[in-house]
Design a protein around this motif. Structure first.
Motif, PDB file in Angstrom:
ATOM      1  N   ASP A 142       0.828  -1.217   0.000  1.00 35.97           N
ATOM      2  CA  ASP A 142       0.000   0.000   0.000  1.00 35.97           C
ATOM      3  C   ASP A 142       0.861   1.266   0.000  1.00 35.97           C
ATOM      4  OD1 ASP A 142       1.001   0.070   2.529  1.00 35.97           O
ATOM      5  OD2 ASP A 142      -0.901   0.435   3.532  1.00 35.97           O
ATOM      6  N   GLY A 143       2.130   1.106  -0.325  1.00 34.52           N
ATOM      7  CA  GLY A 143       2.977   2.295  -0.406  1.00 34.52           C
ATOM      8  C   GLY A 143       3.743   2.564   0.877  1.00 34.52           C
ATOM      9  N   THR A 144       3.602   1.692   1.865  1.00 31.49           N
ATOM     10  CA  THR A 144       4.338   1.896   3.116  1.00 31.49           C
ATOM     11  C   THR A 144       5.829   1.657   2.869  1.00 31.49           C
ATOM     12  OG1 THR A 144       2.419   1.114   4.311  1.00 31.49           O
ATOM     13  CG2 THR A 144       4.489   1.172   5.535  1.00 31.49           C
ATOM     14  N   PRO A 145       6.679   2.646   3.152  1.00 33.31           N
ATOM     15  CA  PRO A 145       8.103   2.474   2.853  1.00 33.31           C
ATOM     16  C   PRO A 145       8.702   1.286   3.609  1.00 33.31           C
ATOM     17  CG  PRO A 145       7.610   4.726   3.502  1.00 33.31           C
ATOM     18  CD  PRO A 145       6.390   3.938   3.771  1.00 33.31           C
TER      19      PRO A 145
ATOM     20  N   ILE B 101      21.637   1.029  -0.761  1.00 33.28           N
ATOM     21  CA  ILE B 101      20.256   0.586  -0.989  1.00 33.28           C
ATOM     22  C   ILE B 101      19.881   0.645  -2.462  1.00 33.28           C
ATOM     23  CG2 ILE B 101      17.838   1.184  -0.504  1.00 33.28           C
ATOM     24  CD1 ILE B 101      18.771   2.080   2.291  1.00 33.28           C
ATOM     25  N   LYS B 102      19.122  -0.358  -2.896  1.00 33.65           N
ATOM     26  CA  LYS B 102      18.631  -0.402  -4.279  1.00 33.65           C
ATOM     27  C   LYS B 102      17.101  -0.421  -4.267  1.00 33.65           C
ATOM     28  CE  LYS B 102      22.632  -1.145  -6.385  1.00 33.65           C
ATOM     29  NZ  LYS B 102      23.171  -0.186  -7.345  1.00 33.65           N
ATOM     30  N   GLY B 103      16.495   0.272  -5.199  1.00 35.82           N
ATOM     31  CA  GLY B 103      15.045   0.187  -5.352  1.00 35.82           C
ATOM     32  C   GLY B 103      14.703  -1.117  -6.048  1.00 35.82           C
ATOM     33  N   THR B 104      13.623  -1.768  -5.624  1.00 37.66           N
ATOM     34  CA  THR B 104      13.178  -2.974  -6.334  1.00 37.66           C
ATOM     35  C   THR B 104      12.265  -2.540  -7.486  1.00 37.66           C
ATOM     36  OG1 THR B 104      11.164  -3.247  -5.051  1.00 37.66           O
ATOM     37  CG2 THR B 104      13.180  -4.220  -4.128  1.00 37.66           C
ATOM     38  N   ASP B 105      11.614  -3.492  -8.111  1.00 40.36           N
ATOM     39  CA  ASP B 105      10.675  -3.137  -9.194  1.00 40.36           C
ATOM     40  C   ASP B 105       9.344  -2.640  -8.627  1.00 40.36           C
ATOM     41  OD1 ASP B 105      12.648  -3.943 -10.834  1.00 40.36           O
ATOM     42  OD2 ASP B 105      11.508  -5.479 -11.905  1.00 40.36           O
TER      43      ASP B 105
ATOM     44  N   ALA C 286       7.397   1.062  -3.291  1.00 40.99           N
ATOM     45  CA  ALA C 286       7.737   1.403  -1.904  1.00 40.99           C
ATOM     46  C   ALA C 286       8.759   0.457  -1.289  1.00 40.99           C
ATOM     47  CB  ALA C 286       6.475   1.404  -1.055  1.00 40.99           C
TER      48      ALA C 286
ATOM     49  N   ASP D  34      14.014   7.370   9.753  1.00 39.02           N
ATOM     50  CA  ASP D  34      12.965   8.219   9.176  1.00 39.02           C
ATOM     51  C   ASP D  34      12.547   7.765   7.780  1.00 39.02           C
ATOM     52  OD1 ASP D  34      13.070   9.765  11.416  1.00 39.02           O
ATOM     53  OD2 ASP D  34      14.527  11.168  10.568  1.00 39.02           O
ATOM     54  N   ASP D  35      13.267   6.825   7.214  1.00 43.33           N
ATOM     55  CA  ASP D  35      13.013   6.456   5.813  1.00 43.33           C
ATOM     56  C   ASP D  35      12.017   5.312   5.655  1.00 43.33           C
ATOM     57  OD1 ASP D  35      14.922   8.296   5.445  1.00 43.33           O
ATOM     58  OD2 ASP D  35      16.292   7.044   4.293  1.00 43.33           O
ATOM     59  N   TYR D  36      11.950   4.420   6.633  1.00 48.20           N
ATOM     60  CA  TYR D  36      11.132   3.216   6.453  1.00 48.20           C
ATOM     61  C   TYR D  36      10.206   2.984   7.638  1.00 48.20           C
ATOM     62  CZ  TYR D  36      14.444   2.418   2.743  1.00 48.20           C
ATOM     63  OH  TYR D  36      15.196   2.590   1.620  1.00 48.20           O
ATOM     64  N   GLU D  37       9.032   2.435   7.318  1.00 48.08           N
ATOM     65  CA  GLU D  37       8.127   2.046   8.407  1.00 48.08           C
ATOM     66  C   GLU D  37       8.324   0.588   8.782  1.00 48.08           C
ATOM     67  OE1 GLU D  37       4.077   3.530   8.151  1.00 48.08           O
ATOM     68  OE2 GLU D  37       4.824   5.306   7.103  1.00 48.08           O
TER      69      GLU D  37
ATOM     70  N   HIS E 202       8.226   9.735  -3.169  1.00 49.83           N
ATOM     71  CA  HIS E 202       7.657   8.476  -2.685  1.00 49.83           C
ATOM     72  C   HIS E 202       6.134   8.476  -2.824  1.00 49.83           C
ATOM     73  CE1 HIS E 202       7.912   4.744  -0.458  1.00 49.83           C
ATOM     74  NE2 HIS E 202       6.726   5.082  -0.008  1.00 49.83           N
ATOM     75  N   ILE E 203       5.587   7.337  -3.267  1.00 50.47           N
ATOM     76  CA  ILE E 203       4.140   7.255  -3.475  1.00 50.47           C
ATOM     77  C   ILE E 203       3.514   6.289  -2.472  1.00 50.47           C
ATOM     78  CG2 ILE E 203       2.334   6.511  -5.092  1.00 50.47           C
ATOM     79  CD1 ILE E 203       4.239   7.445  -7.350  1.00 50.47           C
ATOM     80  N   TYR E 204       2.485   6.760  -1.784  1.00 49.44           N
ATOM     81  CA  TYR E 204       1.688   5.909  -0.904  1.00 49.44           C
ATOM     82  C   TYR E 204       0.359   5.699  -1.616  1.00 49.44           C
ATOM     83  CZ  TYR E 204       5.013   7.518   2.607  1.00 49.44           C
ATOM     84  OH  TYR E 204       6.165   7.813   3.293  1.00 49.44           O
ATOM     85  N   ALA E 205      -0.072   4.457  -1.727  1.00 47.70           N
ATOM     86  CA  ALA E 205      -1.301   4.210  -2.490  1.00 47.70           C
ATOM     87  C   ALA E 205      -2.241   3.321  -1.699  1.00 47.70           C
ATOM     88  CB  ALA E 205      -0.957   3.558  -3.810  1.00 47.70           C
TER      89      ALA E 205
ATOM     90  N   LYS F 120      16.292  -6.458 -14.465  1.00 52.14           N
ATOM     91  CA  LYS F 120      15.814  -5.640 -13.346  1.00 52.14           C
ATOM     92  C   LYS F 120      15.436  -4.264 -13.894  1.00 52.14           C
ATOM     93  CE  LYS F 120      15.826  -3.689  -9.157  1.00 52.14           C
ATOM     94  NZ  LYS F 120      14.881  -2.663  -9.572  1.00 52.14           N
TER      95      LYS F 120
ATOM     96  N   TRP G  20      11.745   3.938 -15.057  1.00 50.60           N
ATOM     97  CA  TRP G  20      10.379   3.846 -15.575  1.00 50.60           C
ATOM     98  C   TRP G  20      10.151   5.008 -16.524  1.00 50.60           C
ATOM     99  CZ3 TRP G  20       7.493  -0.287 -14.199  1.00 50.60           C
ATOM    100  CH2 TRP G  20       7.806  -0.962 -13.024  1.00 50.60           C
TER     101      TRP G  20
ATOM    102  N   VAL H  74      15.162   4.813 -10.432  1.00 51.08           N
ATOM    103  CA  VAL H  74      15.011   3.833  -9.358  1.00 51.08           C
ATOM    104  C   VAL H  74      16.210   3.998  -8.434  1.00 51.08           C
ATOM    105  CG1 VAL H  74      14.957   1.356  -8.834  1.00 51.08           C
ATOM    106  CG2 VAL H  74      13.739   2.229 -10.826  1.00 51.08           C
ATOM    107  N   ARG H  75      15.956   3.966  -7.144  1.00 53.00           N
ATOM    108  CA  ARG H  75      17.011   4.193  -6.169  1.00 53.00           C
ATOM    109  C   ARG H  75      18.192   3.233  -6.397  1.00 53.00           C
ATOM    110  NH1 ARG H  75      15.903   4.978   0.258  1.00 53.00           N
ATOM    111  NH2 ARG H  75      17.968   5.710   0.764  1.00 53.00           N
ATOM    112  N   GLY H  76      19.372   3.792  -6.387  1.00 54.78           N
ATOM    113  CA  GLY H  76      20.557   2.960  -6.541  1.00 54.78           C
ATOM    114  C   GLY H  76      20.954   2.731  -7.991  1.00 54.78           C
TER     115      GLY H  76
END
Lengths: 250, 511
Positions: free
Chosen positions: A29-32, A71-75, A78, A114-117, B73-76, B128, B132, B154-156
């Motif tokens: 749901d977008g929660t970091p 850190i790397k973003g996934t596909d 969040a 502060d970055d992640y829940e 950052h997007i919260y949905a 990967k 986008w 994308v981060r990183g």
């Protein structure tokens, strides 16, 4: 920030499959959310198609390089991942060289407060200084338990290690993993374990080839086959974990 | 704070076919599914609170998304219908952000856009996603066409993102901007996001003629009334009326302070007509205050049984509807239309026509005299209050203090700003005390009146009991505020605060 560790003394019990899918659910749901793959085998990293390589592991541990740089973003929007690195196999040695080594992972995670829940730590199996440092950073430890005759003993060993030897005040949340409903023994033991241990989460994760195929498709089960009964089980398990964490917060 | 994801927008104008051809030709860029027809609605409150809280809220096809403008950052969250209130959204990250940002304001559809979205991913050798790319083509509010390429990193994977941008820059030869997608759509729709709608800077200078300053300030206040009218009539949320009333009250303060600036007959006529505006809006505002307070009442007395206050909520809602109908009628009346027209005309002509004693005096002198007079009224009325004084004297003082506060805020920039702010802080403490006293009195009296009416109906015994308990509690609050008044006023009237006013605003200070 809530930190969960997926941990087992024994390997091959569905630990990483759980970490991969639960992290995706946390971020849905977008929660970091961050998944930190601390297992040198790097299966969670592989599942998310990320290269298992971290620049300057030593300097990260010594806090000479900020953790967020690795850190790397996934596909998935969040969900971020801190990749595994084969050099994590020597993490014990590196931790051994820093002060208050058992609190080092917790200290490193404070950089990301502060970055992640949610943070999910996928630990390497076994008992080591790294596992102690990892578990001491966690609010709860998710322990996959395969219903075999030895499973109760393994869980007791783990509890003794966490509570008595390491002296950690961390909630242990075991859950049934790789349950084969066709096996009578599994059915019986599942029932017994749920009865005997009030900490045990109620949702069993079934043994399914779809879970194994995750390694081929390199995507969470919830993405490739969201209607599969194993995917539904992870969803229910995640709801239970959230509820337990919410309750323990109160 | 999470690191900002690089996001770049390329305005592709009418050349989107060339863009698709180009992207389809890149080896490492792949289409991600079929084209999507997206109906996107951008939402914010009337006064842009979501934007002010650093967010951008959009709804499309059953999903509500809050994008953090600083981090990307997007919260949905799944959401079938357009939400009007934070409470319409399920509990979670989006709900919490909305509740913090909106408070009591309703969400409005600010822009609607129909888009055809073609999504691409840039993949690395592990398949990967490392960037986008969304090609968005459509029209804003059924009119202005937009076509843009939104490139999200994308981060990183910054190097890959930079490489892609370099390639696109070379191949497209189009300007790229690091911009906010929502802002682009707002601008395309002709909106000016941020700030209070229609607010413009009323810059006052010390040497400006007083009548010109009054006209400028009142024009802005009239504008605030006008932009809130529709929301008041539609009863969208309580803040339209609140802001409308503040503008009316400030106009009245301005009129009071405009003695010798505006000709007397003009001033008296508009004071009477704006008093009418104040009077006709009061009943609805009082009832709005009850509506907003009911959740607090429920927490205070009905924790075990929230149903007990339902008869009160129903009665207040019915009264509010009735009062609101009367207010709407007044706002749609010829009298109101005449007031707006006449006042606008006066404000346009004041700077040239006014021939009163002070009209052409420098603003700073007139403001100083007005603030000094207003301060002396507060001091005189406050000093006259003792332990046995009736409530009305405190209410009178509350109004005096409000007028002084507005004058300090409206003209503070003409004086020593830091010292004027000190004066405002001191005054605010006194106002808080007087406000607590008055609010508790109005509410306790109101609750007792509602209790009498509910008692006449069958089955309301528990509600009546709860309302009496609440009224008793509020009377205690009022009593406590009254007990603290002497100390608060003594603080306001202490020698260094007197010296502060004297130094800033007295006739001696002018010399």
């Amino acid at each position: 920030m809530k930190v969960l560790a997926t941990y087992s003394i024994k390997g091959g019990v569905g630990k990483t499959a759980a970490a991969t899918n639960l992290a995706w659910l946390a971020a849905r749901d977008g929660t970091p959310t961050l998944i930190w793959d601390l297992d040198p085998q790097g299966a969670a990293t592989f599942n998310y198609r990320i290269r298992p390589r971290v620049k300057g592991v030593k300097s990260l541990v010594r806090e000479q390089r900020p953790l967020e740089r690795a850190i790397k973003g996934t596909d998935y929007p969040a969900l971020d991942l801190l990749p595994a690195d084969f050099r994590y196999r020597n993490l014990d040695l590196q931790l051994d060289r820093v002060k208050k080594s058992t609190q080092r992972v917790a200290r490193l995670l404070r950089q990301l407060e502060d970055d992640y829940e949610w943070v999910i730590l996928d630990c390497a199996p076994g008992i080591s200084l790294t596992s102690e440092a990892t578990l001491s950073a966690a609010d709860a430890v998710l322990v996959p338990v395969v219903p075999t005759t030895l499973s109760t003993r393994t869980l007791d060993q783990l509890t003794a290690f966490v509570e008595d030897e390491a002296g950690l005040d961390v909630e242990i949340l075991p859950f049934l993993s790789m349950v084969d409903r066709r096996k009578k023994l599994h059915r019986e033991l599942q029932h017994e374990l749920l009865e005997a241990d009030p900490r045990m989460l109620r949702t069993p994760i079934p043994n399914a080839s779809a879970v194994e195929r995750m390694g081929l498709l390199r995507e969470p089960l919830l993405v490739t086959t969201p209607r599969h009964h194993a995917a539904k089980a992870y969803e229910a398990l995640w709801e239970e974990i959230r509820e337990r964490m919410h309750r323990s917060r109160r | 704070m999470a690191r900002r994801m690089p996001l770049v927008i390329v305005d592709v104008g009418g050349d989107s076919d060339r863009v698709t051809e180009l992207l389809d030709g890149y080896d490492d860029v792949h289409r991600d599914g079929p084209d999507l027809a997206v109906h996107r609605v951008l939402l914010d409150t009337f006064d842009w609170r979501i934007r002010g809280a650093g967010g951008a809220l959009s709804w499309s096809d059953g999903t509500l998304s809050w994008r953090d403008r600083a981090t990307g950052h997007i919260y949905a969250v799944p959401q079938d219908d357009l939400p009007r209130w934070p409470a319409d959204v399920v509990t979670g990250a989006v709900h919490d952000r909305l509740a913090d940002a909106c408070d009591v304001r309703i969400l409005l559809s600010r822009v609607e856009i129909d888009l055809a979205v073609r999504r691409y991913r840039m993949l690395d050798d592990l398949d990967k996603t490392v960037a986008w790319i969304d090609l968005e083509r459509g029209s804003v509010d059924g009119g202005t066409p937009v076509a843009s390429l939104v490139v999200r990193g994308v981060r990183g994977y910054d190097a890959e993102h930079a490489r892609l941008l370099r390639r696109l820059t070379e191949d497209l030869d189009a300007p790229m901007v690091d911009a906010d997608p929502a802002e682009i759509l707002y601008v395309a729709a002709g909106l000016e996001p941020g700030g209070y709608p229609g607010d413009h800077d009323v810059s006052l200078t010390p040497t400006m003629a007083a009548n010109e300053a009054v006209a400028r300030t009142c024009r802005q206040l009239l504008h605030t009334m006008r932009v809130n009218e529709a929301g008041v009539i539609a009863d969208l949320d309580t803040e339209f009326l609140h802001d409308f009333r503040v503008a009316v009250r400030r106009t009245r303060s301005m009129l009071s302070a405009s003695k010798c600036v505006l000709p007397d007959p003009v001033r008296d006529d508009f004071r009477r007509r704006f008093k009418w505006m104040g009077d006709i809006t009061t009943p609805v505002r009082d009832l709005d205050v009850f509506i907003l307070a009911i959740p607090d009442y429920a927490r205070a007395v009905a924790r075990g049984n929230p149903e007990v206050l339902v008869p009160l909520a129903d009665m207040v809602a019915a009264d509010q509807q009735e009062a609101h109908a009367a207010l709407s009628e007044a706002l749609l009346s010829q009298d109101y239309a005449d007031l707006v027209r006449d006042w606008s005309e006066i404000l346009e002509t004041v700077p040239t026509d006014a021939e009163t004693i002070e009209a052409r005096d420098p603003l700073v002198e007139v403001a100083r005299r007005r603030i000094w007079t207003s301060y002396r009224v507060v001091r005189r009325d406050g000093r006259a209050i003792d332990a046995g004084s009736p409530s009305e004297m405190l209410h009178r003082l509350r109004k005096d203090a409000k007028e002084l506060r507005y004058l300090l805020e409206a003209f503070g920039t003409l004086f020593d700003t830091a010292r004027t702010q000190m004066a405002v802080r001191e005054l605010k403490m006194l106002q808080d005390n007087l406000g607590a006293f008055q609010d508790a009195e109005v509410q306790s009296q109101g609750l007792r009146e509602f209790a009498i009416r509910i008692a006449r109906r069958p089955g309301g015994a528990y509600t009546v009991l709860a309302l009496r308990i609440l009224a008793g509690h509020l009377e205690q609050v009022q009593h406590d505020a009254r007990a603290r008044f002497a100390k608060r006023f003594a603080r306001f009237d202490r020698s260094d605060n007197r010296a502060l006013y004297k130094g800033l605003f007295s006739p001696q200070a002018a010399r």
